[in-house]
Design an enzyme around this catalytic site. Structure first.
Site, PDB file in Angstrom:
ATOM      1  N   ASP A 196       0.919  -1.365   0.010  1.00 20.50           N
ATOM      2  CA  ASP A 196      -0.140  -0.004   0.037  1.00 20.50           C
ATOM      3  C   ASP A 196       0.817   1.337   0.056  1.00 20.50           C
ATOM      4  OD1 ASP A 196      -1.970   2.032   0.455  1.00 20.50           O
ATOM      5  OD2 ASP A 196      -2.534   1.291   2.293  1.00 20.50           O
ATOM      6  N   GLU A 203      -1.673  -1.197  -3.975  1.00 22.27           N
ATOM      7  CA  GLU A 203      -2.749  -0.363  -3.410  1.00 22.27           C
ATOM      8  C   GLU A 203      -2.507   0.997  -3.409  1.00 22.27           C
ATOM      9  OE1 GLU A 203      -5.174   0.202   0.781  1.00 22.27           O
ATOM     10  OE2 GLU A 203      -4.428  -1.858   0.110  1.00 22.27           O
ATOM     11  N   HIS A 239     -12.058  -1.436   2.151  1.00 25.66           N
ATOM     12  CA  HIS A 239     -11.006  -0.920   3.160  1.00 25.66           C
ATOM     13  C   HIS A 239     -11.564  -0.656   4.413  1.00 25.66           C
ATOM     14  CE1 HIS A 239      -9.134   2.878   5.012  1.00 25.66           C
ATOM     15  NE2 HIS A 239      -8.008   2.339   4.286  1.00 25.66           N
TER      16      HIS A 239
END
Length: 388
Positions: free
Chosen positions: A200, A226, A302
């Site tokens: 991420d 991500e 999320h």
């Protein structure tokens, strides 16, 4: 039944150590809970996405702007309330904090509806496709350390997350392309070759730098990349998706059906990551989920925040149909923060005990089946950590 009062509870506590991601380091954890009360004694709980001073600002929107608009309304009229608030706030922001504030209120209204009908929210959404869900543990947060120190810690932490029983793991990146490649290699070393890991970036990169990191992740067999670029950069997402093997994931910073329509039509996502506590609550999440599936884009929500946010997402994951379906679909996961989170682990009168469930149930956690969200906050805990 009428809505009589809406109260925001902003919680804060010191963290045991400084942690961070590509945008900032932070030493405090916060949460913004929303309580909706009715004249018949039924109370609903929701949560607004947004930490720190953002939570303080959202408290004002919830109590000073939204509450006067809907006080006296029937809490069962969720869709009518949603559009009433959105339409009256449209001139002041179709994204961001007004939607975060509305999200917490909307989730609380769904909790009320479940309690009135004696049903878990997943039944109100059409029923459960599963009674448990796999959990991935994210950790490997950034600290103000050298890359060598971070990499050594990432090897050990990634191994610990796998040993704890999680179905997969996720790391933070965003130091720089070369540095991130080293950190990703450390995570792969820690989990071994036969375990999914994700990275991420929290929109740290230009498209060219994201390509460098993405190719490194391709070589390591990472499952998704991500938020590689800014959420506004739909073209950058599309370029990366066309050219990299790794799945491109994103969407936590997108709001409502209109924002998601544009994002999905750009064809830049392999995996959509809607944030129910930000995009407009459960009412709007259902529309976004339909848009994602209409574009054949799998959804892995999320999840960030307290036990209220986790419980809301468990309800949504139970009700989410598999995409594309079949005997052996790739099922959605619950995202779980493996760092200390008192507002998740201590908040409820009956804890979710996700870590224990993951360890003893092959990386899966049960969906709460009580009315509404299926959980009850402990008011003593709220008062202990409440700052306003």
């Amino acid at each position: 039944m009428k809505i009589t009062r809406i109260t925001s509870h902003v919680l804060s506590c010191d963290m045991p150590e400084l942690l961070g991601y590509s945008q900032q380091y932070y030493a405090k954890r916060s949460a913004h809970l929303v309580e909706v009360q009715t004249n018949e004694g039924v109370t609903g709980w929701g949560e607004c996405f947004g930490p720190g001073n953002v939570a303080l600002a959202n408290k004002s929107i919830v109590e000073k702007v939204i509450q006067p608009l809907i006080a006296g309304d029937n809490p069962m009229n969720r869709d009518a309330i949603w559009h009433k608030v959105y339409n009256l706030l449209r001139d002041h922001g179709q994204k961001g904090m007004p939607l975060q504030a509305l999200s917490g209120v909307d989730i609380a209204l769904w909790d009320i509806a479940g309690k009135i009908t004696g049903q878990p929210i997943y039944n109100l959404l059409g029923g459960a496709h599963r009674n448990s869900v796999g959990v991935y543990g994210y950790g490997m947060m950034l600290r103000p350390e050298s890359v060598t120190e971070l990499a050594a810690r990432f090897v050990d932490e990634a191994a610990e997350i796998r040993e704890a029983g999680f179905a997969a793991t996720k790391m933070k990146i965003g130091l720089g392309p070369r540095e991130d490649a080293k950190l990703a290699a450390a995570v792969r070393k820690g989990v071994g070759e036969d375990f999914d890991f994700m990275a991420d970036a929290n929109h740290a990169y230009t498209t060219s730098d994201a390509f460098y990191v993405g190719r490194a992740l391709d070589e390591l067999g990472a499952y998704w990349f991500e938020e590689p670029v800014a959420p506004e950069d739909h073209a950058g997402y599309s370029e990366l998706r066309r050219s990299l093997k790794i799945n491109i994931a994103g969407g936590e910073a997108e709001f409502n059906r209109w924002g998601w329509k544009a994002l999905l039509e750009s064809r830049g996502l392999d995996i959509a990551q809607p944030e129910v506590c930000a995009l407009g609550g459960i009412t709007e999440y259902q529309r976004v989920l339909s848009l994602c599936h209409a574009h054949f884009t799998p959804v892995v929500n999320h999840v960030w925040g307290s036990a209220i946010a986790v419980a809301a997402n468990l309800q949504l994951l139970a009700a989410m149909p598999p995409l594309p379906g079949g005997l052996f679909p790739r099922e959605p996961w619950l995202e779980f923060d493996t760092t200390e989170n008192r507002f998740r682990d201590e908040l409820l009168s009956v804890p979710l005990n996700i870590q224990n469930q993951v360890k003893t149930n092959a990386g899966r956690v049960a969906i709460p089946d009580g009315p509404g969200l299926g959980v009850t906050p402990d008011r003593e805990v709220i008062e202990h950590y409440k700052i306003c």
